[in-house]
Design an enzyme around this catalytic site. Structure first.
Site: not given
Ligand code: BES
Ligand code: ZN
Ligand code: ZN
Length: 462
Positions: A231, A238, A249, A312
């Site tokens: 991811d 990121k 992930d 999601r």
């Molecule tokens: N895989 C990530 C969530 C994550 C964050 C997992 C830290 C493990 C450690 C997910 O896909 C993600 O990036 N979510 C975002 C959602 C936001 C953009 C609405 C997040 O939580 O920042």
């Molecule tokens: Zn993710």
């Molecule tokens: Zn993500």
């Protein structure tokens, strides 16, 4: 490897003692040199407060300690555990031993794994425990399998390689498997999943594992696990320091796989289908971008608010597939879904959301047995509004906070009213510093034991 105490002299001997006067805290080690063997005393704390979790931690600590002293074997005297906790304590202790024997893979050119043997001094007998020992051992091995999958670098564990690993393990225990390729998913209209998955040169797939332990029953639990093998965040890239966990992930996928393997190996009479949407979230010249509107398998349109909220999207189509194509009657989905849950509960506790109190009560019983920690979050009607979109049925991002709950509600929009539990394991699936002695740095295998216990509660009785 766990063997019955063979009577031979061990290099180190470990005794558990309630009266250990060295330290009161649980798991603190006192070492003294005996006449012929080295002994390690792991204080178990106060007798009244002794629990299975402490037994698990203490056994793990003993093994880890002797390993760190370059020992090659250990004898553990289970008498205090048997006397105080009986069967449950013994099984927890054995799980602690199994988990602490784990050594993460590495790719150093000079790495060699040393063998290590644990002997159990079982002077106190617990009746009819043999079969349960094998069962616990199977489940522990699958926790370790989950850890291995999650630890694997993303360039090794692409979606198709993950499918290969899982199918291979599943076939060994008689689980029926199907892996849908891109075209097959396109034919089913799984465009939410494909929108993410086609951002990468490593194609996506849908991994389906079916275990029908109770063919006479129509009931079927779906375990749906997020399987993002890399991811990057996509165009909502990121920042560099968040990229460290990029390969982890797919902790939800690994747990859903580990649980179904355990159920099949232990021949639990229950029907379970594991559905894993597997994809990478990357950048390509035709990747999705914020503002796009896409269409899910269920027909609901989705406005993309953030390409990093990809999990999601995968889960939406996987839930629809589990219900419409596999006839699931209840659903658990689990995913490393939001950073927000890590802020809320840290690395020891996962967030949970459910639409069904009875199902959730069973889930509480399950995690009480497995000793994992979960906390249920509310779903007030106001939260629903946060994922509304002016142009589509749903937005994949909330502009108003509540990141963990709104992510859950997004996934819940695809449950078609079935009993459903959603688990956000973003904090618990990976630890840079272990929180309990039975963990190791990196993947934890979170979720395997609880999902296994939950499905067991739905097994045919008698
Ligand atoms: N895989 C990530 C969530 C994550 C964050 C997992 C830290 C493990 C450690 C997910 O896909 C993600 O990036 N979510 C975002 C959602 C936001 C953009 C609405 C997040 O939580 O920042
Ligand atoms: Zn993710
Ligand atoms: Zn993500």
């Amino acid at each position: 490897m766990i063997e019955k105490y063979s009577g031979q002299q061990a290099e180190f001997s470990v005794c558990f003692e309630f009266e250990a006067s060295l330290k009161k805290e649980v798991g603190v080690l006192g070492i003294y040199l005996g006449e012929s063997t080295n002994q390690v005393i792991v204080s178990l704390g106060e007798k009244e407060k002794f629990t299975s979790k402490i037994a698990r931690r203490a056994c793990a600590k003993a093994v880890a300690f002797v390993k760190s002293m370059a020992g090659s074997s250990v004898v553990i005297d289970f008498a205090p555990v048997v006397q105080t906790l009986g069967e449950a304590g013994v099984l927890a202790g054995l799980e602690g031993i199994n988990l602490s024997l784990f050594e993460a893979e590495n790719w150093k050119s000079n790495s060699a794994k040393k063998s290590f043997t644990v002997y159990i001094d079982a002077t106190e007998k617990v009746d009819d425990i043999e079969e349960k020992i094998i069962q616990v051992s199977n489940v522990s091995q699958n926790v370790l399998f989950a850890r291995q999958l999650v630890n694997a670098p993303a360039n090794f564990l692409t979606p198709l390689n993950m499918a290969k690993e899982m199918v291979q393990a599943a076939e060994k225990c008689g689980i029926e498997t199907t892996v849908l390729n891109e075209q097959e998913m396109r034919d089913l209209g799984m465009n939410a999943l494909l929108t993410v998955g086609t951002s990468s040169g490593n194609p996506p797939c849908l991994i389906v594992l079916r275990y029908n332990g109770d063919p006479a029953s129509e009931e079927k639990i779906a375990l749906v696990g997020k399987g993002v093998t890399a991811d990057t965040g996509g165009y909502c890239l990121k920042p560099a320091n968040s990229m460290k966990g990029i390969r982890g992930d797919m902790g939800g996928a690994a747990a859903a796989c580990g649980a179904i393997l355990s159920l099949a190996q232990n021949k639990v009479p229950v029907n379970v289908v594991t559905v894993i949407p597997a994809a990478e979230n990357r950048i390509s010249d035709d990747s999705f971008i914020p503002g796009d509107v896409i269409f899910s398998m269920a027909g609901k349109s989705i406005e993309i608010g953030n390409t990093d909220a990809e999990g999601r999207l995968l889960l939406a189509d996987a839930l629809t597939y589990a219900i419409e194509k596999e006839n699931a009657t209840r659903i658990v989905d689990l995913a490393t879904l939001t950073g927000a849950v890590v802020g809320m509960f840290g690395f020891t506790t996962a967030g949970a959301v459910s639409n069904d109190d009875l199902f959730y009560e069973q889930f509480e019983r399950a995690y009480a047995t497995s000793d994992e920690q979960y906390w249920r979050l509310p779903i007030f009607p106001e939260y629903e509004k946060m994922i509304e979109s002016p142009v589509a049925d749903l937005s994949n991002m909330s502009n108003d906070g509540c990141g963990t709950i709104t992510a859950a509600l997004f996934v819940g929009a695809f449950n078609q009213g079935l009993p459903w539990i959603h688990l956000d394991i973003a904090g618990t699936a990976w630890v840079d510093s272990p929180k309990w002695e039975f963990q190791s740095v990196g993947a934890t295998g979170a979720g395997v034991t609880t999902l296994y216990e939950l499905c067991k509660l739905y097994a045919r009785k008698g």
